[in-house]
Each structure stands twice: as C-alpha cells, then as structure tokens.
Design a protein around this motif. Structure first.
Motif, PDB file in Angstrom:
ATOM      1  N   LEU A 271      43.382  42.765  26.569  1.00 21.99           N
ATOM      2  CA  LEU A 271      43.786  43.940  27.338  1.00 21.99           C
ATOM      3  C   LEU A 271      45.254  44.237  27.088  1.00 21.99           C
ATOM      4  CD1 LEU A 271      42.239  42.998  30.814  1.00 21.99           C
ATOM      5  CD2 LEU A 271      41.192  44.369  28.989  1.00 21.99           C
TER       6      LEU A 271
ATOM      7  N   GLY B 202      46.023  47.099  31.451  1.00 21.97           N
ATOM      8  CA  GLY B 202      44.683  46.625  31.756  1.00 21.97           C
ATOM      9  C   GLY B 202      43.589  47.320  30.969  1.00 21.97           C
TER      10      GLY B 202
ATOM     11  N   ARG C 208      37.020  39.558  32.750  1.00 21.77           N
ATOM     12  CA  ARG C 208      37.570  39.298  34.086  1.00 21.77           C
ATOM     13  C   ARG C 208      38.700  38.270  34.037  1.00 21.77           C
ATOM     14  NH1 ARG C 208      33.718  40.178  38.959  1.00 21.77           N
ATOM     15  NH2 ARG C 208      32.536  41.970  38.243  1.00 21.77           N
TER      16      ARG C 208
ATOM     17  N   TYR D 230      41.751  40.121  32.805  1.00 22.34           N
ATOM     18  CA  TYR D 230      42.252  41.012  33.855  1.00 22.34           C
ATOM     19  C   TYR D 230      42.999  40.222  34.932  1.00 22.34           C
ATOM     20  CZ  TYR D 230      42.352  44.630  37.423  1.00 22.34           C
ATOM     21  OH  TYR D 230      42.771  45.530  38.369  1.00 22.34           O
TER      22      TYR D 230
ATOM     23  N   GLN E 278      46.920  40.701  35.871  1.00 26.20           N
ATOM     24  CA  GLN E 278      47.335  41.166  37.197  1.00 26.20           C
ATOM     25  C   GLN E 278      48.240  40.172  37.914  1.00 26.20           C
ATOM     26  OE1 GLN E 278      46.860  44.268  38.493  1.00 26.20           O
ATOM     27  NE2 GLN E 278      46.104  44.639  36.437  1.00 26.20           N
TER      28      GLN E 278
ATOM     29  N   ARG F 195      38.331  44.476  42.785  1.00 20.72           N
ATOM     30  CA  ARG F 195      38.760  44.334  41.401  1.00 20.72           C
ATOM     31  C   ARG F 195      38.027  43.163  40.764  1.00 20.72           C
ATOM     32  NH1 ARG F 195      40.406  48.914  41.677  1.00 20.72           N
ATOM     33  NH2 ARG F 195      42.557  49.507  41.956  1.00 20.72           N
TER      34      ARG F 195
END
Length: 140
Positions: free
Chosen positions: A37, A41, A62, A65, A69, A96
C-alpha cells in the motif's frame, strides 16, 4: 520552515517488495499473498501465489493496512489487543480492516512513512520474516 521532499513509494518499489517477499517465501516452501500500500492506504501491488490459501489475500491486505495506520509492525502490536491490552477494543471499535497478526510492516524512506507491506499465508512469524526480507531488499 523548510520542507523536505521524500520520494513516495513507486510501483517499481512495490514490485521489488513483492518479488523479494515471494522469493523468501518460496525458499521456505511457503505459498503467500503479498500486498503493498502507498502512504494513503491505496493498493500499489498485490500478488497471490496460485496455491496460497484464498484468505491470505485478505490477511495480507489487512496486515499492511494495520501497519500503515499505526506506523508499526503488526508483530509488535499483537499483545496490545489481547483482553487485558490497551488496544483490546480497537479491532472492533473502528469500521476499518485492522488485523493484529504478524506480517505487516510499515515502509519508511528518509524517516518518513511512505507505505506498508503485508504478507499472509505462512505462520505469522514467517510472514513477518518475508516482509522484513523484502524491506531489506528495497533498502539496497
């Protein structure tokens, strides 16, 4: 106040990460999915080995991500979401796709967060190792 420009993660960088992670996994006899990513994102690259379990595509994304984050490797976050951990409710509090399993690592350039890689399909420790190997290759 001066601004230092940092080169963003490119598609060439993303392909380098994917190739290196897959090469490391193949050497270990593991089939994986790898997601890269950018800093926002957004998906830069994704690859799932033909024989990798289907869910590995979702878990790799995931993991990337989550690492992006929280700007931290997911391997170091696992204890934080255990029942007595300070982030216990975080996975369900936000709408999320967070996943607190080893295999996601943020990507930095010149000290700045520029993206993340996530690997899924092996044991969590293996996935983390494959992602770390990919980052080493990118820094060469």
């Amino acid at each position: 106040m001066s601004t230092i420009a940092v080169t963003p993660l490119s598609t060439v960088d993303a392909e380098t990460l994917i190739t290196a992670a897959r090469r490391a996994a193949e050497a270990a006899g593991v089939t994986v999915s790898v997601t890269v990513l950018d800093a926002g994102g957004h998906l830069l690259a994704f690859r799932r080995d033909d024989r990798a379990v289907l869910i590995s595509g979702e878990t790799s994304t995931r993991k990337a991500y989550t690492a992006l984050q929280l700007n931290a490797p997911t391997a170091g976050l696992v204890d934080l979401v255990k029942p007595d951990g300070p982030f216990h409710s975080l996975p369900t509090a936000l709408d999320r796709p967070l996943l607190f399993i080893a295999g996601g690592i943020p990507v930095h350039r010149d000290g700045r967060l520029i993206g993340a890689i996530g690997v899924g399909g092996g044991a969590p420790e293996q996935d983390h190792g494959f992602a770390a190997t990919a980052l080493e290759e990118l820094s060469r």
